[in-house]
Write a protein that holds these residues in place. Sequence first.
Motif, PDB file in Angstrom:
ATOM      1  N   ALA A   1     102.095   9.881   3.409  1.00 41.60           N
ATOM      2  CA  ALA A   1     101.304  11.048   3.020  1.00 41.60           C
ATOM      3  C   ALA A   1     102.163  12.148   2.422  1.00 41.60           C
ATOM      4  O   ALA A   1     101.680  12.971   1.633  1.00 41.60           O
ATOM      5  CB  ALA A   1     100.539  11.572   4.241  1.00 41.60           C
TER       6      ALA A   1
ATOM      7  N   SER B   1      92.953   7.176   9.661  1.00 44.99           N
ATOM      8  CA  SER B   1      93.686   8.055  10.577  1.00 44.99           C
ATOM      9  C   SER B   1      95.044   8.451  10.015  1.00 44.99           C
ATOM     10  O   SER B   1      95.581   9.499  10.372  1.00 44.99           O
ATOM     11  CB  SER B   1      93.887   7.372  11.935  1.00 44.99           C
ATOM     12  OG  SER B   1      94.629   6.163  11.789  1.00 44.99           O
ATOM     13  N   GLU B   2      95.594   7.616   9.125  1.00 40.91           N
ATOM     14  CA  GLU B   2      96.926   7.920   8.588  1.00 40.91           C
ATOM     15  C   GLU B   2      97.169   7.135   7.303  1.00 40.91           C
ATOM     16  O   GLU B   2      96.808   5.957   7.201  1.00 40.91           O
ATOM     17  CB  GLU B   2      98.011   7.550   9.611  1.00 40.91           C
ATOM     18  CG  GLU B   2      99.435   7.838   9.147  1.00 40.91           C
ATOM     19  CD  GLU B   2     100.487   7.357  10.133  1.00 40.91           C
ATOM     20  OE1 GLU B   2     101.645   7.179   9.723  1.00 40.91           O
ATOM     21  OE2 GLU B   2     100.143   7.153  11.322  1.00 40.91           O
ATOM     22  N   GLU B   3      97.751   7.810   6.340  1.00 37.98           N
ATOM     23  CA  GLU B   3      98.196   7.129   5.132  1.00 37.98           C
ATOM     24  C   GLU B   3      99.576   6.546   5.432  1.00 37.98           C
ATOM     25  O   GLU B   3     100.551   7.271   5.601  1.00 37.98           O
ATOM     26  CB  GLU B   3      98.259   8.120   3.957  1.00 37.98           C
ATOM     27  CG  GLU B   3      98.460   7.447   2.610  1.00 37.98           C
ATOM     28  CD  GLU B   3      98.355   8.434   1.450  1.00 37.98           C
ATOM     29  OE1 GLU B   3      98.214   7.982   0.301  1.00 37.98           O
ATOM     30  OE2 GLU B   3      98.398   9.656   1.694  1.00 37.98           O
ATOM     31  N   PHE B   4      99.641   5.225   5.518  1.00 36.84           N
ATOM     32  CA  PHE B   4     100.862   4.543   5.960  1.00 36.84           C
ATOM     33  C   PHE B   4     101.779   4.216   4.784  1.00 36.84           C
ATOM     34  O   PHE B   4     102.969   4.490   4.820  1.00 36.84           O
ATOM     35  CB  PHE B   4     100.467   3.278   6.729  1.00 36.84           C
ATOM     36  CG  PHE B   4     101.628   2.518   7.308  1.00 36.84           C
ATOM     37  CD1 PHE B   4     102.460   3.096   8.255  1.00 36.84           C
ATOM     38  CD2 PHE B   4     101.872   1.209   6.916  1.00 36.84           C
ATOM     39  CE1 PHE B   4     103.529   2.390   8.804  1.00 36.84           C
ATOM     40  CE2 PHE B   4     102.930   0.487   7.462  1.00 36.84           C
ATOM     41  CZ  PHE B   4     103.759   1.077   8.411  1.00 36.84           C
TER      42      PHE B   4
ATOM     43  N   TYR C   1      96.434   1.777   4.838  1.00 43.87           N
ATOM     44  CA  TYR C   1      95.908   2.928   5.562  1.00 43.87           C
ATOM     45  C   TYR C   1      95.609   2.523   7.004  1.00 43.87           C
ATOM     46  O   TYR C   1      94.891   1.540   7.244  1.00 43.87           O
ATOM     47  CB  TYR C   1      94.626   3.440   4.900  1.00 43.87           C
ATOM     48  CG  TYR C   1      94.889   4.152   3.590  1.00 43.87           C
ATOM     49  CD1 TYR C   1      95.015   5.535   3.550  1.00 43.87           C
ATOM     50  CD2 TYR C   1      95.032   3.431   2.408  1.00 43.87           C
ATOM     51  CE1 TYR C   1      95.264   6.190   2.350  1.00 43.87           C
ATOM     52  CE2 TYR C   1      95.287   4.077   1.214  1.00 43.87           C
ATOM     53  CZ  TYR C   1      95.412   5.463   1.195  1.00 43.87           C
ATOM     54  OH  TYR C   1      95.673   6.107   0.016  1.00 43.87           O
ATOM     55  N   LYS C   2      96.158   3.261   7.950  1.00 44.02           N
ATOM     56  CA  LYS C   2      95.798   3.070   9.353  1.00 44.02           C
ATOM     57  C   LYS C   2      94.386   3.604   9.586  1.00 44.02           C
ATOM     58  O   LYS C   2      93.977   4.591   8.955  1.00 44.02           O
ATOM     59  CB  LYS C   2      96.792   3.765  10.269  1.00 44.02           C
ATOM     60  CG  LYS C   2      98.178   3.120  10.276  1.00 44.02           C
ATOM     61  CD  LYS C   2      99.084   3.780  11.303  1.00 44.02           C
ATOM     62  CE  LYS C   2     100.447   3.097  11.369  1.00 44.02           C
ATOM     63  NZ  LYS C   2     101.326   3.728  12.399  1.00 44.02           N
TER      64      LYS C   2
ATOM     65  N   ASN D   1      90.959   4.514  12.316  1.00 44.32           N
ATOM     66  CA  ASN D   1      90.568   4.959  13.656  1.00 44.32           C
ATOM     67  C   ASN D   1      89.460   4.086  14.238  1.00 44.32           C
ATOM     68  O   ASN D   1      88.792   4.464  15.212  1.00 44.32           O
ATOM     69  CB  ASN D   1      90.137   6.427  13.630  1.00 44.32           C
ATOM     70  CG  ASN D   1      89.068   6.688  12.584  1.00 44.32           C
ATOM     71  OD1 ASN D   1      88.273   5.806  12.267  1.00 44.32           O
ATOM     72  ND2 ASN D   1      89.054   7.902  12.042  1.00 44.32           N
TER      73      ASN D   1
END
Length: 531
Positions: A446, A439-442, A300-301, A303
Amino acid sequence: MNADFVIVGAGSAGCVLANRLSADPNNRVVLLEAGGRDTNPWIHIPVGYFKTMHNPSVDWCYRTEPDPGLNGRSIDWPRGKVLGGSSSLNGLLYVRGQQEDYDRWRQMGNTGWGWDDVLPLFKRAEDQERGADDYHGIGGPLSVSNMRIQRPICDAWIAAAQSAGYPFNPDYNGATQEGVGYFQLTTRNGRRCSSAVAYLKPIRDRENLQIITKAQVQRILLDGKRATGVAYRDASGVEKTIHADREIILSSGTIGSAQILMLSGIGDPNHLKENGVTPVHTLKAVGHNMQDHLQARLVYKCNEPTLNDEVRSLFNQARIALKYALFRAGPMTMAASLATGFLKTKTHLETPDIQFHVQPWSADSPGEGVHPFSAFTMSVCQLRPESRGEIRLNGPDPLTYPKIVPNYLSTETDCRTIVDGVKIARTIAQHAPLASKISEEFRPPAALCMDDYDGTLDWVRDNTASIYHPTGTCKMGAGEDAVVDHKLKVHGIEGLRVADCSIMPEIVSGNTNAPAIMIGEKASDLVLNDA
């Protein structure tokens, strides 16, 4: 050369045996190790696994055969080739498994291997930083310590898992394994406590113990149905022999012990003949029953900064190194994972069937460097896979690596459990306070629906890796599917035992280093009692 006991392999169990058997000055003990001494400084720095894994000077650098269960991929299987074996380059995580694991071993006919039998051995080995209690010991050779580093992203994962309904567990090696918490480590004062550090270093000067490194074992020497010695090549390539007046103990690991038995003519006669080895004793189970933990690594990215950011600049690397040099603290004390969870994929299960490893960093693999963005990793594995693989010879030359056929994800239960584990991981990521930090599911993307079973399974087949827990190829038991009996004696051969994770009839529900050391303790008792 003659000795009373010859130990083949100075890994997690072999170092224990060398210590315990040589404690009596009347026992002449020789310890053979294919690798060198543990002089590489990265071995002793906890985070050094980034430098030692995939390094051929200390790692066998095995790879599996292409596996249908992984959509035809081959994957790395690091194994230690150095004093301490894999305990010199593993992730330092101290995990015993579930009490029920050992009770099942006993129920399978392995007398003396139930939880009540092995708990005293775990405690005898242990020097627990938290102190002694019903489940832990102090004063043993192996130091077990708390984390010296915490990171907010791992704290947030634990809090999110609790928010998702999973209990906090301060001691997964205690009364129950279930729950989430922080790993304990095999470290001492901020340095790795491998089996070589714990068991060998204090007794290297014993006159009755000889440690021979760079010794590539060729085969076990047999006189009829008795093992009498070991042939090995020394550092210069010259073949030498050592004769054992009492016993030979194979402690070369799940790959090495099975390979040496087969090279010695002990195994399935048809398989041996196909590989140019003359059969001398039929044991068709050698090399079979192989089990491993397969992990799906979700990334997971974030923030906010993670360890990826801390290690990116040369200035920060220097600051981290200085903190470690001065205080034995900071990121260089970090194990392979900080947070963990032992959870159930189904409420009706009696014990957890999946395990989490949570890291405040992300990378494609240890040794390749971290990703160039802020991220964390949570990997999930199935604790008790049904799939069984095997080790096969690849010809008669001991220097030729055997074929590793893991046979991952070959049963419906294994497939469904890992898919359920991925779904649970993604669900935890949606809970506070973790969700606000993502911030993003890498990985997985997603766009992959959480309820898409086929899509998730295909992603798993393309993206999983081993956690490096191979076990079972010299199975302990009484039937034709076993290699050793409950005293670890090779069926039908006198004077020969196996003592390492290859004897596990079923893989334990967790990381395998602590059980390997326990097996060494148990084996030493068995050998000395018979002697």
